[in-house]
Design a protein around this motif. Structure first.
Motif, PDB file in Angstrom:
ATOM      1  N   LEU A   1       0.836  -1.204   0.000  1.00  0.00           N
ATOM      2  CA  LEU A   1       0.000   0.000   0.000  1.00  0.00           C
ATOM      3  C   LEU A   1       0.871   1.255   0.000  1.00  0.00           C
ATOM      4  O   LEU A   1       0.550   2.247  -0.674  1.00  0.00           O
ATOM      5  CB  LEU A   1      -0.916  -0.009   1.228  1.00  0.00           C
ATOM      6  CG  LEU A   1      -1.909   1.148   1.336  1.00  0.00           C
ATOM      7  CD1 LEU A   1      -2.802   1.199   0.107  1.00  0.00           C
ATOM      8  CD2 LEU A   1      -2.760   1.014   2.590  1.00  0.00           C
ATOM      9  N   THR A   2       1.994   1.217   0.727  1.00  0.00           N
ATOM     10  CA  THR A   2       2.908   2.359   0.746  1.00  0.00           C
ATOM     11  C   THR A   2       3.464   2.625  -0.645  1.00  0.00           C
ATOM     12  O   THR A   2       3.540   3.773  -1.091  1.00  0.00           O
ATOM     13  CB  THR A   2       4.073   2.101   1.727  1.00  0.00           C
ATOM     14  OG1 THR A   2       3.547   1.866   3.035  1.00  0.00           O
ATOM     15  CG2 THR A   2       5.020   3.288   1.767  1.00  0.00           C
ATOM     16  N   TYR A   3       3.832   1.551  -1.347  1.00  0.00           N
ATOM     17  CA  TYR A   3       4.346   1.709  -2.703  1.00  0.00           C
ATOM     18  C   TYR A   3       3.290   2.324  -3.613  1.00  0.00           C
ATOM     19  O   TYR A   3       3.570   3.254  -4.375  1.00  0.00           O
ATOM     20  CB  TYR A   3       4.790   0.353  -3.252  1.00  0.00           C
ATOM     21  CG  TYR A   3       5.196   0.397  -4.703  1.00  0.00           C
ATOM     22  CD1 TYR A   3       6.465   0.827  -5.074  1.00  0.00           C
ATOM     23  CD2 TYR A   3       4.304   0.020  -5.708  1.00  0.00           C
ATOM     24  CE1 TYR A   3       6.841   0.882  -6.400  1.00  0.00           C
ATOM     25  CE2 TYR A   3       4.676   0.075  -7.043  1.00  0.00           C
ATOM     26  CZ  TYR A   3       5.939   0.505  -7.380  1.00  0.00           C
ATOM     27  OH  TYR A   3       6.309   0.561  -8.712  1.00  0.00           O
ATOM     28  N   LEU A   4       2.078   1.816  -3.535  1.00  0.00           N
ATOM     29  CA  LEU A   4       0.997   2.325  -4.378  1.00  0.00           C
ATOM     30  C   LEU A   4       0.741   3.806  -4.116  1.00  0.00           C
ATOM     31  O   LEU A   4       0.641   4.615  -5.049  1.00  0.00           O
ATOM     32  CB  LEU A   4      -0.282   1.511  -4.122  1.00  0.00           C
ATOM     33  CG  LEU A   4      -1.559   2.009  -4.816  1.00  0.00           C
ATOM     34  CD1 LEU A   4      -1.409   1.894  -6.327  1.00  0.00           C
ATOM     35  CD2 LEU A   4      -2.770   1.227  -4.336  1.00  0.00           C
ATOM     36  N   LEU A   5       0.646   4.191  -2.849  1.00  0.00           N
ATOM     37  CA  LEU A   5       0.330   5.575  -2.499  1.00  0.00           C
ATOM     38  C   LEU A   5       1.482   6.526  -2.820  1.00  0.00           C
ATOM     39  O   LEU A   5       1.261   7.630  -3.331  1.00  0.00           O
ATOM     40  CB  LEU A   5      -0.027   5.671  -1.019  1.00  0.00           C
ATOM     41  CG  LEU A   5      -1.311   4.947  -0.589  1.00  0.00           C
ATOM     42  CD1 LEU A   5      -1.509   5.055   0.917  1.00  0.00           C
ATOM     43  CD2 LEU A   5      -2.530   5.510  -1.314  1.00  0.00           C
ATOM     44  N   THR A   6       2.716   6.104  -2.531  1.00  0.00           N
ATOM     45  CA  THR A   6       3.849   7.007  -2.768  1.00  0.00           C
ATOM     46  C   THR A   6       4.082   7.217  -4.251  1.00  0.00           C
ATOM     47  O   THR A   6       4.294   8.357  -4.698  1.00  0.00           O
ATOM     48  CB  THR A   6       5.134   6.471  -2.117  1.00  0.00           C
ATOM     49  OG1 THR A   6       5.369   5.117  -2.550  1.00  0.00           O
ATOM     50  CG2 THR A   6       5.037   6.499  -0.618  1.00  0.00           C
ATOM     51  N   GLU A   7       4.050   6.150  -5.053  1.00  0.00           N
ATOM     52  CA  GLU A   7       4.282   6.304  -6.486  1.00  0.00           C
ATOM     53  C   GLU A   7       3.165   7.120  -7.136  1.00  0.00           C
ATOM     54  O   GLU A   7       3.426   7.948  -8.011  1.00  0.00           O
ATOM     55  CB  GLU A   7       4.385   4.925  -7.155  1.00  0.00           C
ATOM     56  CG  GLU A   7       5.615   4.134  -6.750  1.00  0.00           C
ATOM     57  CD  GLU A   7       6.907   4.866  -7.075  1.00  0.00           C
ATOM     58  OE1 GLU A   7       7.042   5.361  -8.203  1.00  0.00           O
ATOM     59  OE2 GLU A   7       7.773   4.953  -6.190  1.00  0.00           O
ATOM     60  N   SER A   8       1.934   6.908  -6.708  1.00  0.00           N
ATOM     61  CA  SER A   8       0.818   7.683  -7.254  1.00  0.00           C
ATOM     62  C   SER A   8       0.921   9.145  -6.854  1.00  0.00           C
ATOM     63  O   SER A   8       0.649  10.046  -7.652  1.00  0.00           O
ATOM     64  CB  SER A   8      -0.513   7.098  -6.767  1.00  0.00           C
ATOM     65  OG  SER A   8      -0.646   5.745  -7.159  1.00  0.00           O
ATOM     66  N   SER A   9       1.324   9.392  -5.604  1.00  0.00           N
ATOM     67  CA  SER A   9       1.443  10.770  -5.118  1.00  0.00           C
ATOM     68  C   SER A   9       2.608  11.492  -5.775  1.00  0.00           C
ATOM     69  O   SER A   9       2.529  12.691  -6.039  1.00  0.00           O
ATOM     70  CB  SER A   9       1.615  10.772  -3.594  1.00  0.00           C
ATOM     71  OG  SER A   9       0.504  10.170  -2.959  1.00  0.00           O
ATOM     72  N   LYS A  10       3.703  10.788  -6.026  1.00  0.00           N
ATOM     73  CA  LYS A  10       4.842  11.408  -6.706  1.00  0.00           C
ATOM     74  C   LYS A  10       4.419  11.954  -8.060  1.00  0.00           C
ATOM     75  O   LYS A  10       4.793  13.060  -8.447  1.00  0.00           O
ATOM     76  CB  LYS A  10       5.967  10.387  -6.901  1.00  0.00           C
ATOM     77  CG  LYS A  10       6.788  10.084  -5.665  1.00  0.00           C
ATOM     78  CD  LYS A  10       7.845   9.047  -6.015  1.00  0.00           C
ATOM     79  CE  LYS A  10       8.619   8.593  -4.795  1.00  0.00           C
ATOM     80  NZ  LYS A  10       9.594   7.526  -5.131  1.00  0.00           N
TER      81      LYS A  10
ATOM     82  N   ARG B   1       3.023  13.669  -0.307  1.00  0.00           N
ATOM     83  CA  ARG B   1       3.999  14.464  -1.061  1.00  0.00           C
ATOM     84  C   ARG B   1       4.806  15.360  -0.122  1.00  0.00           C
ATOM     85  O   ARG B   1       6.001  15.567  -0.307  1.00  0.00           O
ATOM     86  CB  ARG B   1       3.282  15.300  -2.121  1.00  0.00           C
ATOM     87  CG  ARG B   1       2.859  14.501  -3.336  1.00  0.00           C
ATOM     88  CD  ARG B   1       2.085  15.373  -4.314  1.00  0.00           C
ATOM     89  NE  ARG B   1       2.938  16.396  -4.887  1.00  0.00           N
ATOM     90  CZ  ARG B   1       3.719  16.218  -5.949  1.00  0.00           C
ATOM     91  NH1 ARG B   1       3.790  15.031  -6.526  1.00  0.00           N
ATOM     92  NH2 ARG B   1       4.445  17.206  -6.426  1.00  0.00           N
ATOM     93  N   SER B   2       4.128  15.888   0.903  1.00  0.00           N
ATOM     94  CA  SER B   2       4.828  16.723   1.877  1.00  0.00           C
ATOM     95  C   SER B   2       5.870  15.906   2.643  1.00  0.00           C
ATOM     96  O   SER B   2       6.998  16.366   2.869  1.00  0.00           O
ATOM     97  CB  SER B   2       3.822  17.343   2.849  1.00  0.00           C
ATOM     98  OG  SER B   2       4.474  18.084   3.853  1.00  0.00           O
ATOM     99  N   ILE B   3       5.505  14.687   3.035  1.00  0.00           N
ATOM    100  CA  ILE B   3       6.436  13.817   3.755  1.00  0.00           C
ATOM    101  C   ILE B   3       7.617  13.449   2.862  1.00  0.00           C
ATOM    102  O   ILE B   3       8.773  13.473   3.293  1.00  0.00           O
ATOM    103  CB  ILE B   3       5.718  12.543   4.245  1.00  0.00           C
ATOM    104  CG1 ILE B   3       4.655  12.892   5.305  1.00  0.00           C
ATOM    105  CG2 ILE B   3       6.722  11.539   4.819  1.00  0.00           C
ATOM    106  CD1 ILE B   3       3.799  11.721   5.714  1.00  0.00           C
ATOM    107  N   LEU B   4       7.338  13.120   1.600  1.00  0.00           N
ATOM    108  CA  LEU B   4       8.407  12.749   0.675  1.00  0.00           C
ATOM    109  C   LEU B   4       9.355  13.916   0.429  1.00  0.00           C
ATOM    110  O   LEU B   4      10.567  13.721   0.270  1.00  0.00           O
ATOM    111  CB  LEU B   4       7.804  12.268  -0.652  1.00  0.00           C
ATOM    112  CG  LEU B   4       7.008  10.957  -0.588  1.00  0.00           C
ATOM    113  CD1 LEU B   4       6.395  10.646  -1.945  1.00  0.00           C
ATOM    114  CD2 LEU B   4       7.891   9.804  -0.136  1.00  0.00           C
TER     115      LEU B   4
END
Length: 210
Positions: free
Chosen positions: A76-85, A122-125
């Motif tokens: 789920l982290t991968y899905l959310l981070t890649e989509s948010s990037k 996105r803010s966290i990244l």
């Protein structure tokens, strides 16, 4: 834009048409709550890093193994981070998760989870991104060698650059040497890159990155 997601990388317990054996039937009827719990853990994972105790606590609540929780959170982290990037649209996100074979209900929960948290992710990244050195100032000197022991007549120009950089409030210095032809080629490439940054295509990409 469709995010390419490998089914193998998404090892989350599947809440599909038939519930997996590792998940109890009452839990299957509340898959939205389960995914939201996974989403909360995924955000904590981004903020503070992995924590085995959180996996163990969630595993006891959901009556599954801690490894299942960990794999689900990582997927789920991968899905959310890649989509948010990429800041993909609602339609693109839905197209991206179709390959996972989840139910429409679960797809809707995942979509809402993404829409609710993409700005925070996105803010966290951005905070986690390494702070790269930035330009401060530049000094240069041109030296020309007119003769040597082997050649009494020659012209060998060398450009010496002293580049001052700033990183985390500290300044560093890099000494570079090159010949004028190479320096001219570098300038041309940089001017070409700056010109491309003014095109509509690059401007759209930059807007999506920010």
């Amino acid at each position: 834009m469709v995010l390419q997601i490998s089914v193998a990388s998404w090892v989350m317990p599947k809440f599909d048409v038939s519930p997996p054996r590792s998940i109890s039937l009452p839990l299957w009827h509340h898959c939205g709550k389960v995914v939201n719990e996974f989403g909360r853990i995924a955000l904590e994972f981004l903020r503070k890093g992995t924590n085995p105790k959180i996996y163990e606590g969630a595993a006891r609540k959901l009556n599954v193994s801690s490894e299942t929780i960990q794999h689900g959170v990582e997927g789920l982290t991968y899905l959310l981070t890649e989509s948010s990037k990429l800041m993909i649209s609602e339609i693109d996100f839905q197209d991206s998760i179709l390959v996972l074979g989840f139910s429409e209900e679960l797809n809707a929960v995942l979509l809402q989870l993404y829409l609710d948290n993409r700005k925070e992710i996105r803010s966290i990244l951005t905070e986690l991104a390494p702070k790269l050195p930035s330009y401060h100032s530049l000094e240069w000197r041109l030296d020309v060698q007119l003769a040597s022991r082997s050649l009494r007549q020659q012209i060998k120009p060398v450009v010496t650059l002293k580049l001052h950089l700033t990183q985390n409030g500290n300044q560093t210095t890099q000494i570079l040497q090159t010949d004028p032809a190479t320096l001219l080629h570098l300038i041309q490439q940089l001017e070409q890159a700056l010109g491309e940054m003014k095109t509509n295509h690059c401007r759209r990409i930059v807007r999506n990155i920010k």
